[in-house]
Scaffold this active site. Structure first.
Site, mmCIF file in Angstrom:
data_model
loop_
_atom_site.group_PDB
_atom_site.id
_atom_site.type_symbol
_atom_site.label_atom_id
_atom_site.label_comp_id
_atom_site.label_asym_id
_atom_site.label_seq_id
_atom_site.Cartn_x
_atom_site.Cartn_y
_atom_site.Cartn_z
ATOM 1 C CB SER A 124 4.910 0.030 -0.436
ATOM 2 O OG SER A 124 4.566 -0.780 -1.521
ATOM 3 C CE1 TYR A 148 -0.226 0.750 0.691
ATOM 4 C CE2 TYR A 148 0.996 -0.176 -1.161
ATOM 5 C CZ TYR A 148 0.825 -0.012 0.201
ATOM 6 O OH TYR A 148 1.697 -0.595 1.066
ATOM 7 C CE LYS A 152 2.156 2.379 2.941
ATOM 8 N NZ LYS A 152 2.224 2.268 4.400
#
Ligand code: UDP
Length: 343
Positions: A124, A148, A152
């Site tokens: 991402s 988040y 990643k």
């Protein structure tokens, strides 16, 4: 290309991006098994040609079985299963760590045990954090501003080690703002409780929620609203095929941005949506959302040069048009409203 007909395990293949990737793999001539716990993915997104395993990535024995008991060896994994709400990740880091990081470690360990050589991983733009320059290229510092994005980035670090120590070949694809729906109208699942701009606008246009909130109109952007780089999910799916072919043929790892280099503001999306839907979309300006940068735009020069990737559907009209068609179908009862994304 190394092999025409690969046997591919798509983890998170019933989700929003995953189902578009499955469609592209099938069109490419590959055999596909979808592995998904259907927590946000949905059955309507399963293609009849695919084998389906309903299981969670935290279940190591189910992963082992998926990789070892297949009718023929798995050649590659595409991994898109993750929790993806940035705001929620700041409130529930344990759950994000468990699903995204621990779950991926299980996938990697099952892959090395079964000697599956290739992985395409959904990463991402959230790995970068606040932009220090634009457009963001792959050399931009990685300092995620939400957990988040941190999950990643941790996985990307693990991929390097598994490559060095176990010979894994991987492509980590850093998506910018995925949007739009299958232009052929074959993918029928619509996201449940979406938080992203386009699906929220679609729900307002259909009267499923009262109004759109524009999160801030006092940013340092031409019209004061946030600017993002929206990329069509079918274009993202195409990049997975190219990336897999590349790592298999060249035995090289890839870390690539996927975006269009064009920024579109929230207000521009809203105005275009009113035109394309032909409906009034009630709107109110609200406070900024925590952690939202003013502008995010990708340099996707590397994806173009290395993969020959050219986005075909990522202009704002097509993004909104294909999304609107999908929501109209769901509204007319052709598809039931159900789950979604796994990126
Ligand atoms: N946004 C908004 N209202 C919404 C959802 C999003 O104004 O209901 C804005 C958000 O502040 C950002 C842009 O739309 O500027 C894209 O947000 P989204 O959540 O779709 O993706 P993100 O860029 O956060 O990954």
């Amino acid at each position: 290309m190394l092999k025409q007909d690969m046997n591919i395990l798509v983890i998170g293949g019933a989700g929003y991006i995953g189902s578009h990737v499955v469609k592209a793999l099938l069109a490419h001539g590959d055999s596909v098994t979808v592995y998904d716990n259907l927590s946000t993915g949905c059955r309507e997104n399963l293609f009849p040609q695919c084998r389906f395993i309903e299981a969670d990535i935290r279940d190591y024995s189910a992963l082992q079985a998926a990789m070892q008991d297949a009718e023929r060896p798995v050649d590659a994994v595409v991994h898109l299963a993750a929790l993806k709400a940035a705001g929620e990740s700041m409130l529930e880091p344990e759950r994000y760590a468990e699903h995204n990081i621990a779950g991926t470690i299980k996938i990697l360990n099952a892959m090395t045990a079964a000697e599956v050589p290739f992985l395409v991983f959904s990463s991402s733009a959230a790995v970068y954090g606040e932009p220090q320059y634009l457009p963001i290229d792959e050399h931009h510092p990685t300092e995620p501003t939400n957990f988040y994005g941190a999950t990643k980035l941790e996985i990307e670090r693990l991929l390097k080690w598994y490559s060095q120590l176990r010979g894994l070949r991987y492509a980590s694809l850093r998506y910018f703002n995925a949007a739009g729906y299958d232009p052929d109208g074959e993918i029928l699942g619509i996201e449940r409780n979406p938080a992203n701009l386009l699906p929220v606008i679609m729900e307002v246009a259909l009267g499923r929620r009262p109004h759109l909130q524009i999160f801030g109109d006092d940013y340092d952007t031409p019209d004061g609203t946030g600017v993002r780089d929206y990329v069509h999910v079918t274009d993202l799916a195409g990049a997975h095929i190219l990336a897999l072919d590349h790592i298999a043929a060249k035995q090289q790892n890839l870390v690539l941005n996927l975006g269009t280099e064009h920024g579109v503001s929230v207000r521009e999306v809203f105005e275009l949506a009113e035109r394309i839907t032909g409906r009034e979309i009630p709107m109110a300006v609200a406070a900024r959302r925590a952690g939202d940068p003013a502008k995010l735009m990708a340099s996707s020069q590397a994806a173009r040069e290395v993969l020959g990737w050219v986005p075909r559907y990522s202009d704002p009209e097509t993004l909104l048009q294909t999304a609107w068609q999908a929501y109209l179908r769901s509204d007319s009862g052709i598809a039931s409203v159900s789950g979604s994304d796994s990126s």
